[in-house]
Scaffold this motif. Sequence first.
Motif, PDB file in Angstrom:
ATOM      1  N   ASP A  54       0.827  -1.205   0.000  1.00 41.20           N
ATOM      2  CA  ASP A  54       0.000   0.000   0.000  1.00 41.20           C
ATOM      3  C   ASP A  54       0.863   1.257   0.000  1.00 41.20           C
ATOM      4  O   ASP A  54       0.545   2.253  -0.670  1.00 41.20           O
ATOM      5  CB  ASP A  54      -0.933   0.010   1.214  1.00 41.20           C
ATOM      6  N   ARG A  69      -7.892   7.161  -2.710  1.00 44.50           N
ATOM      7  CA  ARG A  69      -6.666   7.534  -2.013  1.00 44.50           C
ATOM      8  C   ARG A  69      -5.941   8.542  -2.894  1.00 44.50           C
ATOM      9  O   ARG A  69      -5.808   8.322  -4.103  1.00 44.50           O
ATOM     10  CB  ARG A  69      -5.778   6.313  -1.763  1.00 44.50           C
ATOM     11  N   GLN A  75     -10.834   5.901   5.510  1.00 47.82           N
ATOM     12  CA  GLN A  75     -11.448   5.259   4.342  1.00 47.82           C
ATOM     13  C   GLN A  75     -11.054   3.797   4.182  1.00 47.82           C
ATOM     14  O   GLN A  75     -11.686   3.077   3.429  1.00 47.82           O
ATOM     15  CB  GLN A  75     -11.032   5.995   3.077  1.00 47.82           C
ATOM     16  N   ILE A  76      -9.996   3.380   4.851  1.00 49.34           N
ATOM     17  CA  ILE A  76      -9.440   2.065   4.570  1.00 49.34           C
ATOM     18  C   ILE A  76     -10.458   0.960   4.790  1.00 49.34           C
ATOM     19  O   ILE A  76     -10.491  -0.032   4.092  1.00 49.34           O
ATOM     20  CB  ILE A  76      -8.159   1.835   5.409  1.00 49.34           C
ATOM     21  N   SER A 106     -15.771  -0.446   1.837  1.00 49.29           N
ATOM     22  CA  SER A 106     -15.746  -1.408   0.732  1.00 49.29           C
ATOM     23  C   SER A 106     -15.982  -0.672  -0.571  1.00 49.29           C
ATOM     24  O   SER A 106     -16.583   0.396  -0.602  1.00 49.29           O
ATOM     25  CB  SER A 106     -16.820  -2.475   0.943  1.00 49.29           C
ATOM     26  N   ARG A 127     -14.481  -0.244  -5.000  1.00 50.88           N
ATOM     27  CA  ARG A 127     -13.289  -0.135  -5.828  1.00 50.88           C
ATOM     28  C   ARG A 127     -12.359   0.925  -5.262  1.00 50.88           C
ATOM     29  O   ARG A 127     -12.808   1.990  -4.838  1.00 50.88           O
ATOM     30  CB  ARG A 127     -13.680   0.215  -7.257  1.00 50.88           C
ATOM     31  N   LYS A 128     -11.087   0.654  -5.261  1.00 50.63           N
ATOM     32  CA  LYS A 128     -10.105   1.602  -4.730  1.00 50.63           C
ATOM     33  C   LYS A 128      -9.416   2.320  -5.887  1.00 50.63           C
ATOM     34  O   LYS A 128      -8.850   1.688  -6.771  1.00 50.63           O
ATOM     35  CB  LYS A 128      -9.098   0.878  -3.832  1.00 50.63           C
ATOM     36  N   VAL A 176     -13.520   4.006  -3.253  1.00 54.48           N
ATOM     37  CA  VAL A 176     -12.681   4.450  -2.150  1.00 54.48           C
ATOM     38  C   VAL A 176     -11.462   5.131  -2.766  1.00 54.48           C
ATOM     39  O   VAL A 176     -10.658   4.493  -3.450  1.00 54.48           O
ATOM     40  CB  VAL A 176     -12.235   3.273  -1.259  1.00 54.48           C
TER      41      VAL A 176
END
Length: 339
Positions: free
Chosen positions: A9, A93, A52-53, A56, A58-59, A91
């Motif tokens: 990550d 990042r 946010q981790i 659930s 799509r990231k 989700v």
Amino acid sequence: MSHPFLVKDIALQAGVSIATVDRVLHGRSGVRQHTIRRIEQAIRELETQRSQIGLSGRKFILDLVMEAPTRFTEAVRMALEAEMPSLRPVVFRSRYHLAEVRTTANTVSLLEEIARRGSNGLLLKAPDVPEIATAVDRVFQSGIPVVTLVTDLPNSRRLAYVGVDNRAAGETAAYLIGEWLGQRRADVLVTLSSNRFRGEEEREIGFRRALREHFPNLGIVDISEGHGIDRATGELVSAALTDHPEIAAVYSIGGGNTSIVQAFAELKRPCRVFIGHDLDVDNLELLRSRRISAVLHHDLRHDMRTACIHIMRAQGALPKSIMPGASNIQLITPFNIPA
């Protein structure tokens, strides 16, 4: 280096290999200082986004690239982080590439790096020059959708522009200054951070056109290349005030407003009307102390949500039928500052 995150990550967030992250975390040599700082920054970004981790969905990795004063890039970053948790079913990042001043070559190099390492979307505030437009095209060709923020790159293959109608903003500023100054002959100081940004240029075009058509008693004195940085902007304003004794108002397109107010005060010159842009920390304080007249503001959280919706639509995470709305210009005075 203590942290709660998986090495993979951190590597994804930093845009480097898992092996490089492992070397840094275990203090082994052979890694450039720039890369070490990028990995440290990635860990801080993951800590900020930790809420946010557990979600659930799509990231998506999102890259925010901006050339602007820190007070504005911080406001944008905070707005993006406030919106990301609600952007279902994705989700997000985010990786941040923020600088007050960046050369065209450095911006092009950064965009090429993002294209090589991959991203789900790029939010971009950059000068409208051919080299950057070409670099945006290469990012698009790599499969990464690009959304421009605040200032556009219309000659590139960017997906969408998010922000206010800049010409309308300039016309609004002209109307306010013209009405408040009245019929007296005076000059208006128009300040730009740099003439490389299309958004600022369009604001100035709108301002000049409205002033010429409706307030012919008002002239314009313009300055640029202070980059919205206080010291450089203040020096340019002081020189303009010395050379133009009829300046009685300011339309600040490019920021650095604290230094502009200070330059008037140091030369004991009155400023009858002062119109700025955006509710950043400096402008909030200047409004509360009644040292500027009004701010033309748009909701940055709305802009960030709109930009992310464009990215989700392009990546197939939302149906094409969902179309985000445009940004509205809000007039903020000392009497209606939002809570």
